[in-house]
Design an enzyme around this catalytic site. Structure first.
Site: not given
Ligand SMILES: [Zn+2]
Length: 551
Positions: A152, A208-210, A259
């Protein structure tokens, strides 16, 4: 004679039946009048009474509450409010039992030096940030800055000067953890933001969300050389950030989204996460947190993390293009979180909860529900965490009182009517509901048989329709156009009370302009199709425009 007796008996029965029916009718009339008089003279609104009946709880429900600290996430990567709005928001949060705010500035932070290009053209100034600090302090709210340090990072990596740091050259979200310039960039961002909040005791490093880790040549080479997986590479990067923070700000508590840690094997978890010295924030925004996260996650985390934070959502998690809040969804999300805490509190300590309120799904996506539209949901969720008894329509009355709303159940969504509130930003909520109703009316028109049978692409292409049907829907079309123009005007004014003109323009362009364009195009088509009173014989032929006829 016998016949006469029969006739008299029949007439008696007939008369009694008439009398009985008349009596029933009078009773029904009296009943109806009483109900009408009750609604007319009492404070209750029709909406309140219709809604409350089916959901009344019949037996007392056990009161479950969240005893940890409550934080509210302010996602400024979309629609940063004017500083004056915090003068209303922060006391509201304090009075609702909130202990602090997690501020995700993204490109609204006034970066300096080499980083100055990262800031948006309408970013806050340093004196704005000082004002936020003062207002937070006055209202006893702790500030936790959230700075993304892995994924992000679109707002940084989209720029020419930082594009060489992308893990995947065509995707601007993840930074390469092996590039020599990555860590200096991230530590400089962290330093500038932490220094702007001199009283902060905590920092959230995102992560997150890597989705793309270990993709570039350098990372692949490193993974082979160091015998590590992508998870290993990920955690090494996180530890580098941690080590920097430990050296420069030894007293700061560090947090990260969890996550990426969920997929770690048990062995990896024990080896890599033990003594990580970072508190994971376990997030889940759906209505069944309990089953989605499952028991194995908690048993695994409890081995390495004595305490965790959790994150729920009050807006921005049910659809990238939602502009009104699905309040029931978020109420259920919080109830489900309470279930989790209640069931696993003997295994680990749930220190605090962050109620997230997403404003965009990422730097490039459109705005979703705005903060004033999400306030009813936020306050209801806070009430639920305080242990409000289970009730399917949520603690609407208490929240209606706080937000000065005349129709409490309208806070659950437009299906329950307009809430008619009076709080700063309530006009935004009111006009979002109006737009929702207009969209529903327009979609109903599109589904009508007139539109499906006489106003199709074929009709328009051949300029061939029965005017009778169009005359029938013409008043409806005019009404839709007037309404969309009025909402555009009212919403623009309402938005400018809370946001700057860029946010106002973006919202209007995203949610009003497409609808306005469609309605006005339909009005143009109507005028075109009605501009003839004789029609050609079938089969139809395309009409050649006059200019082309001449050539
Ligand atoms: Zn790389």
């Amino acid at each position: 004679m016998k016949r006469h007796i029969h006739f008299v008996a029949y007439r008696k029965v007939y008369n009694w039946t008439i009398k009985y029916v008349a009596l029933l009718f009078i009773c029904a009339l009296i009943g109806f009048c009483s109900v009408y008089i009750y609604f007319f003279y009492s404070d209750a609104t029709i909406g309140e009474n219709i809604v409350v009946e089916p959901f009344q709880i019949s037996k007392p429900v056990e009161k479950v509450q969240f005893t940890g600290k409550k934080f509210v996430h302010l996602d400024l990567k979309g629609a940063p409010p004017k500083i004056s709005y915090y003068e209303y928001l922060f006391p509201l949060l304090f009075n609702s039992g909130v202990g602090g705010v997690v501020i995700e500035y993204e490109d609204t932070f006034p970066f300096e030096g080499n980083l100055s290009n990262i800031s948006a053209l309408n970013a806050y100034t340093r004196s704005d940030i000082d004002m936020i600090n003062i207002l937070a302090d006055t209202n006893k709210l702790e500030i936790i800055p959230l700075v993304q340090t892995f994924g992000h990072l679109e707002f940084v990596l989209k720029l020419e000067e930082f594009k060489e740091l992308r893990e995947v050259p065509i995707y601007p979200q993840e930074i390469c953890p092996s590039h020599e310039k990555s860590l200096p960039l991230l530590t400089e961002m962290l330093t500038q933001i932490i220094d702007a909040h001199p009283f902060t005791e905590k920092i959230h490093i995102g992560a997150d969300e890597t989705h793309h880790v270990g993709r570039c040549k350098e990372c692949t080479r490193r993974m082979k050389l160091e015998h590590i997986t992508t998870d290993g590479l990920y955690i090494k990067h996180v530890k580098k950030i941690r080590d920097f923070l430990r050296r420069k700000y030894p007293l700061l508590k560090i947090f990260m989204w969890d996550d990426q840690l969920r997929n770690f094997s048990e062995e990896e978890t024990l080896n890599e996460l033990d003594k990580l010295d970072i508190i994971p924030v376990v997030w889940q925004y759906n209505t069944d947190v309990f089953n989605t996260l499952g028991p194995s996650l908690w048993s695994q985390y409890s081995k390495v993390f004595p305490n965790v934070w959790i994150a729920s959502a009050f807006k921005g998690a049910t659809g990238v293009d939602q502009y009104i809040v699905d309040v029931s969804h978020y109420n259920q999300n919080h109830r489900s979180w309470l279930d989790v805490v209640e069931n696993y509190k003997f295994l680990m300590k749930f220190d605090a909860i962050i109620l997230t309120g997403w404003q965009r799904y990422d730097h490039f996506s459109i705005l979703c529900e705005l903060l004033p539209v999400g306030l009813p949901s936020l306050l209801m969720n806070l009430k639920i965490l305080e242990g409000e008894l289970d009730n399917r329509v949520g603690p609407t009355k208490e929240v209606a009182h706080i937000l000065h709303c005349r129709q409490p159940y309208g806070l659950m969504g437009p299906a329950f009517g307009s809430p008619r509130c009076k709080f700063p930003g309530s006009d935004i909520l009111e006009n979002a509901y109006r737009l929702h109703r207009l969209n529903e009316d327009y979609n109903e028109l599109k589904r009508s048989s007139v539109m499906r049978g006489w106003v199709t692409n074929y009709n328009i292409l051949y300029n061939f329709t029965n005017p009778y049907h169009f005359y029938n829907i013409a008043p409806q079309l005019n009404h839709l156009e007037n309404e969309v123009l009025e909402i555009e005007n009212d919403m623009s004014k309402a938005l400018l009370n809370v946001y700057d003109e860029y946010t106002k323009d973006e919202w209007i362009l995203t949610y009003i302009n497409p609808l306005k364009k469609e309605i006005q195009e339909l009005i143009r088509v109507k005028d075109q199709l009605l501009d003839r009173d004789v029609w050609p014989r079938r089969p139809l032929k395309l009409e050649v425009p006059k200019e082309q006829q001449r050539t």
